[in-house]
Design a protein around this motif. Sequence first.
Motif: not given
Length: 202
Positions: A20, A58, A61-62, A64-66, A68, A70
């Motif tokens: 992470d 935000k 989080q973007d 993290e999403d891009e 993968g 955390p």
Amino acid sequence: MLNQKEILSTIEMIDQQHLDIRTITMGISLLSCCDPDPRRACEKVYEKICRCAERLVKTGQDIEDEFGIPIVNKRISVTPMALVAGASETEDYVPFALALDKAAQSCGVNFIGGYSALVQKGMTQADERLIRSIPEALARTELVCSSVNVGSTRAGVNMDAVALMGRIVKETADRTADRDGLGCAKLVVFCNAVEDNPFMAG
């Protein structure tokens, strides 16, 4: 180009070895928030942090999403508060800690650092007032982290500050005893701080 082995290796690191990103930290200068009126200064502190860090969580989080991966903590660091509060005509610096805590909660971050003083070259009256307020400030806030730089390679060690911080650490533990002395987990006493920019003590 990534090959299959590299992709599987990355997945293994995330899934089995708990890869992470420990933290992302936004630094915000609060020198523009100095004001002789402490109430107005606290309002400026809150407003600037909320304005600058509005999208920090935000954005984290973007990321993290891009990718993968955390991100454990999203943090804010600010100008050492002794510099900001020292411009106000007050002896009570705890409201500045409360303003930091309120801003951190509004932004949704995990921690905010900067309730701090740099005293390696000696303590100003503002530095001492902030240091003496640390136990109450950490007892009354949830997300605020505090630090005091008591020495540096060039300036040496401020032994007056070391002696004072020994008492402050004990008092902070006493004031947060109902939470297993949590205040001390958010208080760093160290040397060789990064100067001239908002920083977050590890």
